[in-house]
Design an enzyme around this catalytic site. Structure first.
Site, PDB file in Angstrom:
ATOM      1  N   LYS A  13      34.991 -15.482  -3.774  1.00 27.97           N
ATOM      2  CA  LYS A  13      33.594 -15.159  -4.107  1.00 27.97           C
ATOM      3  C   LYS A  13      33.492 -13.790  -4.777  1.00 27.97           C
ATOM      4  O   LYS A  13      32.727 -13.603  -5.715  1.00 27.97           O
ATOM      5  CB  LYS A  13      32.718 -15.130  -2.835  1.00 27.97           C
ATOM      6  CG  LYS A  13      32.696 -16.414  -2.041  1.00 27.97           C
ATOM      7  CD  LYS A  13      31.771 -16.298  -0.831  1.00 27.97           C
ATOM      8  CE  LYS A  13      32.243 -15.327   0.229  1.00 27.97           C
ATOM      9  NZ  LYS A  13      33.340 -15.819   1.082  1.00 27.97           N
ATOM     10  N   ARG A  88      25.030 -16.402   5.970  1.00 31.40           N
ATOM     11  CA  ARG A  88      26.075 -17.054   6.767  1.00 31.40           C
ATOM     12  C   ARG A  88      25.543 -17.810   7.970  1.00 31.40           C
ATOM     13  O   ARG A  88      26.318 -18.366   8.751  1.00 31.40           O
ATOM     14  CB  ARG A  88      27.090 -16.027   7.249  1.00 31.40           C
ATOM     15  CG  ARG A  88      27.719 -15.329   6.077  1.00 31.40           C
ATOM     16  CD  ARG A  88      28.935 -14.578   6.445  1.00 31.40           C
ATOM     17  NE  ARG A  88      29.268 -13.764   5.295  1.00 31.40           N
ATOM     18  CZ  ARG A  88      30.457 -13.290   5.034  1.00 31.40           C
ATOM     19  NH1 ARG A  88      31.451 -13.536   5.845  1.00 31.40           N
ATOM     20  NH2 ARG A  88      30.661 -12.572   3.958  1.00 31.40           N
ATOM     21  N   ARG A 127      46.564 -11.038   0.879  1.00 29.88           N
ATOM     22  CA  ARG A 127      45.638  -9.921   0.741  1.00 29.88           C
ATOM     23  C   ARG A 127      45.895  -8.857   1.810  1.00 29.88           C
ATOM     24  O   ARG A 127      45.757  -7.670   1.552  1.00 29.88           O
ATOM     25  CB  ARG A 127      44.193 -10.440   0.850  1.00 29.88           C
ATOM     26  CG  ARG A 127      43.166  -9.348   0.619  1.00 29.88           C
ATOM     27  CD  ARG A 127      41.786  -9.922   0.420  1.00 29.88           C
ATOM     28  NE  ARG A 127      41.151 -10.256   1.669  1.00 29.88           N
ATOM     29  CZ  ARG A 127      39.968 -10.865   1.755  1.00 29.88           C
ATOM     30  NH1 ARG A 127      39.324 -11.222   0.668  1.00 29.88           N
ATOM     31  NH2 ARG A 127      39.432 -11.130   2.926  1.00 29.88           N
ATOM     32  N   ARG A 133      42.959  -4.549   4.951  1.00 26.22           N
ATOM     33  CA  ARG A 133      41.646  -4.643   5.589  1.00 26.22           C
ATOM     34  C   ARG A 133      41.839  -4.908   7.065  1.00 26.22           C
ATOM     35  O   ARG A 133      42.594  -5.794   7.448  1.00 26.22           O
ATOM     36  CB  ARG A 133      40.876  -5.822   4.967  1.00 26.22           C
ATOM     37  CG  ARG A 133      39.832  -5.359   3.986  1.00 26.22           C
ATOM     38  CD  ARG A 133      39.204  -6.544   3.295  1.00 26.22           C
ATOM     39  NE  ARG A 133      38.504  -7.450   4.210  1.00 26.22           N
ATOM     40  CZ  ARG A 133      37.686  -8.389   3.792  1.00 26.22           C
ATOM     41  NH1 ARG A 133      37.454  -8.552   2.510  1.00 26.22           N
ATOM     42  NH2 ARG A 133      37.088  -9.183   4.648  1.00 26.22           N
ATOM     43  N   ARG A 144      37.157 -15.258  12.002  1.00 25.16           N
ATOM     44  CA  ARG A 144      36.281 -15.409  10.829  1.00 25.16           C
ATOM     45  C   ARG A 144      36.198 -16.860  10.375  1.00 25.16           C
ATOM     46  O   ARG A 144      35.135 -17.351  10.004  1.00 25.16           O
ATOM     47  CB  ARG A 144      36.780 -14.530   9.683  1.00 25.16           C
ATOM     48  CG  ARG A 144      36.180 -13.141   9.761  1.00 25.16           C
ATOM     49  CD  ARG A 144      37.047 -12.122   9.091  1.00 25.16           C
ATOM     50  NE  ARG A 144      37.138 -12.289   7.672  1.00 25.16           N
ATOM     51  CZ  ARG A 144      38.234 -11.980   6.968  1.00 25.16           C
ATOM     52  NH1 ARG A 144      39.301 -11.513   7.567  1.00 25.16           N
ATOM     53  NH2 ARG A 144      38.237 -12.131   5.676  1.00 25.16           N
TER      54      ARG A 144
HETATM   55  P1  ADP Z   1      34.981 -12.704   4.420  1.00 28.31           P
HETATM   56  O1  ADP Z   1      34.012 -13.537   3.641  1.00 28.31           O
HETATM   57  O2  ADP Z   1      36.344 -12.734   3.845  1.00 28.31           O
HETATM   58  O3  ADP Z   1      34.922 -12.932   5.883  1.00 28.31           O
HETATM   59  P2  ADP Z   1      33.444 -10.323   3.822  1.00 28.31           P
HETATM   60  O4  ADP Z   1      33.997  -9.097   3.212  1.00 28.31           O
HETATM   61  O5  ADP Z   1      32.473 -11.084   3.013  1.00 28.31           O
HETATM   62  O6  ADP Z   1      34.689 -11.176   4.217  1.00 28.31           O
HETATM   63  O7  ADP Z   1      32.788  -9.978   5.231  1.00 28.31           O
HETATM   64  C1  ADP Z   1      33.478  -9.208   6.199  1.00 28.31           C
HETATM   65  C2  ADP Z   1      32.715  -9.184   7.520  1.00 28.31           C
HETATM   66  O8  ADP Z   1      31.422  -8.597   7.338  1.00 28.31           O
HETATM   67  C3  ADP Z   1      32.435 -10.537   8.150  1.00 28.31           C
HETATM   68  O9  ADP Z   1      33.534 -11.029   8.879  1.00 28.31           O
HETATM   69  C4  ADP Z   1      31.242 -10.176   9.044  1.00 28.31           C
HETATM   70  O10 ADP Z   1      31.646  -9.481  10.208  1.00 28.31           O
HETATM   71  C5  ADP Z   1      30.454  -9.219   8.193  1.00 28.31           C
HETATM   72  N1  ADP Z   1      29.432  -9.925   7.375  1.00 28.31           N
HETATM   73  C6  ADP Z   1      29.380  -9.934   6.021  1.00 28.31           C
HETATM   74  N2  ADP Z   1      28.316 -10.653   5.595  1.00 28.31           N
HETATM   75  C7  ADP Z   1      27.690 -11.110   6.701  1.00 28.31           C
HETATM   76  C8  ADP Z   1      26.555 -11.930   6.941  1.00 28.31           C
HETATM   77  N3  ADP Z   1      25.798 -12.413   5.964  1.00 28.31           N
HETATM   78  N4  ADP Z   1      26.231 -12.199   8.225  1.00 28.31           N
HETATM   79  C9  ADP Z   1      26.926 -11.710   9.239  1.00 28.31           C
HETATM   80  N5  ADP Z   1      28.026 -10.947   9.096  1.00 28.31           N
HETATM   81  C10 ADP Z   1      28.414 -10.649   7.845  1.00 28.31           C
END
Ligand code: ADP
Length: 187
Positions: A13, A88, A127, A133, A144
């Site tokens: 994404k 999400r 990654r 990370r 996740r």
């Molecule tokens: P990924 O999609 O690979 O899990 P992201 O960088 O998009 O990684 O998100 C990292 C973390 O940030 C998620 O695991 C969550 O803890 C938090 N997060 C990001 N966006 C949201 C969201 N819309 N709702 C809840 N938590 C979120």
């Protein structure tokens, strides 16, 4: 034009969002990046969210919707936003719909970057060695993926029912996938 990008962790994404943002001249907004930055800068939000993020769990809907409200209020967001991984949970989908409606807008399309679990695990493994990370360690990745399946996958149906969902097979070269995304937005 407001566009939402969805897909499991590691679906690409971020990469595709950056390409779309450039092509459409719209700002990209990723809750994940914003939260990681807050953690790094030790802001009140970062301090509150750190443990949750590093364990791989979802941050609360209230926090996320507060961030979305703030982002939408920025002048550069006036013509639309590429939302990357922002929605999400179903309450977040409803909340974002409400926040857009307050501005006389609605989500135009939802691009779902579809990848198999096997491919995701391989990508996140790779990654982890490059980006370091904290939430790419195996336990956090498993959490996740579970959060994705339990809380985020139902959101796809929510958008499907509203006829907004466009599925993009997300295995191939970056350019191939970008082309699929462009085509998906043409109709
Ligand atoms: P990924 O999609 O690979 O899990 P992201 O960088 O998009 O990684 O998100 C990292 C973390 O940030 C998620 O695991 C969550 O803890 C938090 N997060 C990001 N966006 C949201 C969201 N819309 N709702 C809840 N938590 C979120």
């Amino acid at each position: 034009m407001d566009i939402l990008l969805m897909g499991p962790p590691g679906a690409g994404k971020g990469t595709q969002g950056a390409i779309l943002s450039e092509a459409r001249g719209l700002p990209k907004f990723a809750t994940g990046d914003l939260l990681r930055d807050a953690v790094k800068r030790k802001t009140p939000l970062g301090l509150k969210a750190k443990a949750v993020i590093e364990a791989g769990n979802l941050v609360s809907d209230d926090i996320i919707l507060g961030i979305v409200r703030e982002q939408l209020a920025k002048p550069e967001a006036a013509k639309g936003v590429i939302f990357d991984g922002v929605v999400r949970t179903i309450p977040q989908a409803e909340g974002v719909e409400r926040l857009l409606a307050e501005r006389g807008r609605r989500m135009e399309a939802v691009l779902f970057f579809d990848v198999t679990d096997e491919e995701i695990l391989a990508r996140l493994n790779k990654r982890r060695n490059i980006e370091q990370r904290a939430d790419d360690d195996p336990a956090a990745v498993a959490t996740r993926l579970k959060a994705y399946r339990q809380q985020t996958a139902p959101v796809l149906d929510w958008y499907e029912q509203r006829n907004l969902l466009r599925r993009i097979p997300a295995v191939g070269s970056v350019e191939e996938i970008a082309q699929r995304a462009r085509r998906a937005l043409e109709h």
